[in-house]
Design a protein around this motif. Structure first.
Motif, short mmCIF file in Angstrom:
data_model
loop_
_atom_site.label_atom_id
_atom_site.label_comp_id
_atom_site.label_asym_id
_atom_site.label_seq_id
_atom_site.Cartn_x
_atom_site.Cartn_y
_atom_site.Cartn_z
N ASP B 65 0.84 -1.20 0.00
CA ASP B 65 0.00 0.00 0.00
C ASP B 65 0.87 1.25 0.00
OD1 ASP B 65 -2.60 -1.14 0.03
OD2 ASP B 65 -2.15 -1.84 2.06
N ALA B 66 1.97 1.20 0.73
CA ALA B 66 2.89 2.34 0.77
C ALA B 66 3.43 2.63 -0.63
CB ALA B 66 4.04 2.07 1.73
N TYR B 67 3.78 1.57 -1.36
CA TYR B 67 4.33 1.76 -2.71
C TYR B 67 3.25 2.14 -3.71
CZ TYR B 67 8.82 0.31 -1.00
OH TYR B 67 9.99 0.28 -0.30
N ILE B 68 2.00 1.70 -3.45
CA ILE B 68 0.91 2.15 -4.32
C ILE B 68 0.80 3.67 -4.21
CG2 ILE B 68 -1.61 2.13 -4.62
CD1 ILE B 68 -1.52 -0.85 -3.82
N GLN B 69 0.87 4.16 -2.97
CA GLN B 69 0.86 5.61 -2.75
C GLN B 69 2.05 6.28 -3.43
OE1 GLN B 69 -1.09 7.85 -1.28
NE2 GLN B 69 -2.69 6.33 -0.92
N LEU B 151 10.81 -4.21 -6.73
CA LEU B 151 10.74 -2.77 -6.45
C LEU B 151 11.65 -1.98 -7.40
CD1 LEU B 151 9.85 -0.37 -4.78
CD2 LEU B 151 11.67 -0.88 -3.15
N ILE B 152 12.90 -2.44 -7.53
CA ILE B 152 13.87 -1.72 -8.35
C ILE B 152 13.40 -1.67 -9.81
CG2 ILE B 152 16.27 -1.71 -9.20
CD1 ILE B 152 16.02 -0.99 -6.25
N ASN B 214 3.33 0.14 -12.83
CA ASN B 214 4.35 -0.03 -11.78
C ASN B 214 3.89 -0.92 -10.64
OD1 ASN B 214 4.25 2.86 -12.96
ND2 ASN B 214 6.41 2.43 -12.59
N VAL B 215 2.61 -0.75 -10.25
CA VAL B 215 2.13 -1.52 -9.10
C VAL B 215 1.96 -2.99 -9.48
CG1 VAL B 215 0.28 -1.79 -7.43
CG2 VAL B 215 1.06 0.50 -8.07
N SER B 216 1.43 -3.22 -10.68
CA SER B 216 1.21 -4.63 -11.05
C SER B 216 2.53 -5.38 -11.27
CB SER B 216 0.30 -4.73 -12.28
OG SER B 216 0.65 -3.77 -13.22
N ILE B 217 3.59 -4.62 -11.55
CA ILE B 217 4.89 -5.28 -11.69
C ILE B 217 5.34 -5.88 -10.35
CG2 ILE B 217 7.38 -4.82 -12.06
CD1 ILE B 217 6.57 -2.76 -14.17
N MET B 218 4.87 -5.25 -9.26
CA MET B 218 5.41 -5.64 -7.95
C MET B 218 4.77 -6.90 -7.36
SD MET B 218 5.97 -1.90 -6.29
CE MET B 218 6.76 -2.46 -4.82
N VAL B 219 4.69 -7.93 -8.18
CA VAL B 219 4.24 -9.22 -7.66
C VAL B 219 5.31 -10.26 -7.98
CG1 VAL B 219 1.77 -8.76 -7.79
CG2 VAL B 219 2.97 -9.64 -9.80
N ASN B 221 7.02 -13.42 -9.49
CA ASN B 221 6.94 -14.10 -10.79
C ASN B 221 6.23 -13.28 -11.87
OD1 ASN B 221 8.10 -16.31 -9.47
ND2 ASN B 221 6.07 -17.00 -8.83
N TYR B 222 6.44 -11.97 -11.87
CA TYR B 222 5.80 -11.13 -12.89
C TYR B 222 6.46 -11.40 -14.25
CZ TYR B 222 4.19 -7.01 -15.39
OH TYR B 222 3.63 -6.17 -16.31
N ASP B 223 5.62 -11.42 -15.30
CA ASP B 223 6.13 -11.68 -16.64
C ASP B 223 6.56 -10.35 -17.26
OD1 ASP B 223 6.71 -12.40 -19.18
OD2 ASP B 223 4.62 -12.72 -19.79
N PHE B 224 7.84 -10.20 -17.47
CA PHE B 224 8.37 -8.91 -17.91
C PHE B 224 8.36 -8.70 -19.43
CE2 PHE B 224 9.99 -8.52 -13.62
CZ PHE B 224 9.85 -7.17 -13.39
N SER B 225 7.81 -9.65 -20.19
CA SER B 225 7.95 -9.56 -21.65
C SER B 225 7.34 -8.27 -22.21
CB SER B 225 7.34 -10.79 -22.32
OG SER B 225 5.97 -10.86 -21.99
#
Lengths: 305, 254
Positions: B65-69, B151-152, B214-219, B221-225
């Protein structure tokens, strides 16, 4: 030696042709006055010499090298003082000169030495505040200092004195005179007394072309008309004199003003004598008798009209 | 090169003395601080509001939630501030005529573009870093047990998008003559990117992805393609925009 040569230069803005086949050249170590009315294309010409504007046609050669637009290699020979020089207001004079010095590639020692020397020349040695608070005159002086920083062979000044008070103007002209031995100065203006004070050669631009050019004294000689100016004590005397001179031989034209007569004659010496004789015979008192020299103003007016 | 270095120094001095640097750093610090604090306090605030008997169940806030903000603040307001601060960096120099002196001193025109882009990029990088470190510090303190992923990478995407916006500003500044028309043009370009984002096929290639996902990346096993596609397009666009800016600027009337 010709340090600047402009040949057949033309430039239009839209349908308005500002410069139309302009050609002139400037000799080294002279102060060249570039004259013309407001809007006659002086600044445009200067900007083309500096490669800031693209010429439609024609060539400009500075120190033997051709000027190309955008890529301004010839600018290393040139110092430029714009009509209203603009600086970064948050800098102090020394910092600004340091920036300019670094851009031109002067060494640290040279920048320091040159800055002090130039600030002394333009009288800004003790000014250690930000440029933002400078008056027009001070900016103009700093402008000269920055223009001379890289020891240019040509200094181009665009109306350096037009916006200044008499003291400021005198200071700037004195600075220009003092650098003449090292640097060729080209300076545009419409203030003719300034030109008469410092310039040796002039070029006058009208309708985008060079209307006249050459040495000031020679130009005056060429444009000399034999004109006698006589001032009387009062209107009555003037009227009397006017009637008695009307039939005198050798007079081409008499123009009357309130207390004075301006008389165009064929031969100043001969006719002048008989004019004085005639007036004296009528017992009219002459307040002032003058053989008019052509002034730059009269030449300028003639060109413009 | 020496002209470039001199002009970079001048740009740093300008941004410091005209307080742009201070404003940027302060704003991004505040954004960084606000994220975790808002995340922590929102449930408390909701509790204190009189709901007139209505029942709300608010999930326990987490580090995410902090990063969503964080992305809400920096990804929108932060970028707007970036545009406002740097929108006039080049156009102001034409309108005031300050470039005439330095260009006639022999400064190559491309050095102006490169120096301005370098300094704006460095300041953007530092601002984002300040914001990130602040958020990170507070988050670790307030939510010590939570774990976040990628995060990075996620912040990196926003960073590249900022660099892209700065390149757009540089390019627009060489086309128009005033700060306001430059801002308008930048807004139009960003607007156009948002509009074409409606087409699903375009989305993976749209630079907008870098500032919106940005937020959806922060899970885990995210697919970066998709992100990689967008990154490649964006980086190519940055290079293209700067090159175009240099070409346009060389032809600019002064």
């Amino acid at each position: 030696m010709e340090i600047l040569k402009v040949e057949n230069l033309s430039k239009s803005f839209g349908t308005h042709k500002v410069i139309d086949g302009l050609s002139f050249s400037v000799d080294e170590h002279t102060i060249y006055g570039f004259l013309g009315q407001n809007g006659s294309g002086k600044t445009t010409t200067m900007k083309m010499i500096l490669g800031l504007l693209k010429a439609d046609s024609g060539t400009i050669t500075v120190c033997g090298e051709k000027v190309t637009y955008g890529e301004t290699k010839t600018n290393k020979y040139i110092g430029f003082l714009p009509d209203v020089p603009e600086f970064y207001g948050y800098m102090k004079p020394k910092e600004y000169l340091k920036l300019c010095g670094e851009i031109t590639g002067l060494s640290k020692v040279a920048i320091k030495q040159k800055s002090e020397e130039l600030l002394k020349l333009v009288g800004l040695t003790d000014v250690n505040r930000r440029i933002g608070g400078f008056s027009r005159g001070m900016k103009q002086r700093l402008g000269i200092a920055q223009a001379l920083l890289n020891e240019p062979r040509i200094l181009i000044c665009d109306e350096p004195t037009s916006a200044l008070d008499p003291v400021g103007r005198k200071d700037i002209l004195d600075i220009l005179l003092s650098i003449k031995d090292k640097t060729t100065v080209i300076f545009s203006t419409h203030i003719l007394t300034d030109v008469e004070r410092v310039c040796e050669n002039i070029g006058m631009i009208n309708d985008g072309k060079l209307a006249i050019s050459g040495n000031i004294n020679e130009l005056k000689e060429v444009n000399r008309h034999d004109i006698i100016y006589i001032e009387f004590e009062n209107e009555n005397d003037r009227k009397l004199a006017c009637t008695c001179l009307e039939k005198l031989e050798g007079i081409k034209e008499i123009t009357s003003e309130k207390n004075s007569l301006t008389i165009k004659v064929n031969d100043v010496k001969k006719t002048g004598k008989s004019i004085i004789h005639k007036i004296d015979g009528e017992q009219i008192y002459i307040l002032k008798y003058e053989i008019l020299e052509p002034t730059l103003e009269s030449i300028f007016m003639e060109v413009v009209q | 090169m020496r002209g470039y270095v001199a002009f970079v120094k001048k740009e740093f001095m300008e941004n410091t003395r005209t307080f742009k640097l201070l404003i940027l750093f302060a704003v991004f610090f505040i954004f960084g601080m606000m994220g975790p604090i808002m995340a922590k306090l929102t449930p408390e605030i909701m509790k204190s509001v009189d709901m007139q008997g209505m029942q709300f169940t608010i999930p326990e806030p987490t580090a995410l939630d902090a990063y969503i903000q964080f992305f809400k603040n920096n990804g929108f307001m932060g970028l707007v501030i970036l545009i406002l601060i740097f929108g006039g960096t080049l156009t102001k120099e034409y309108t005031k005529g300050t470039l005439i002196n330095v260009l006639t001193k022999g400064l190559p025109r491309k050095a102006v573009i490169f120096a301005k882009y370098t300094v704006a990029s460095i300041l953007w990088t530092l601002s984002l870093l300040i914001s990130l470190l602040t958020t990170y510090g507070y988050t670790v303190y307030l939510f010590p047990n939570d774990k976040v992923y990628n995060l990075i990478q996620s912040v990196g995407c926003l960073w590249i998008f900022g660099l892209f916006l700065l390149a757009v500003i540089m390019f627009c500044s060489t086309i128009v003559n005033s700060s306001s028309s430059c801002l308008l043009l930048v807004t139009i370009i960003v607007g156009a990117l948002l509009i074409i984002n409606i087409v699903p096929a375009v989305q993976p290639y749209n630079p907008m992805l870098l500032a919106s996902d940005n937020v959806s990346i922060m899970v885990q096993n995210y697919d970066f393609s998709d992100v990689i596609k967008s990154l490649s397009v964006t980086i190519a666009a940055i290079v293209g925009l700067i090159a175009a800016a240099v070409l346009m600027f060389n032809k600019k009337k002064m």
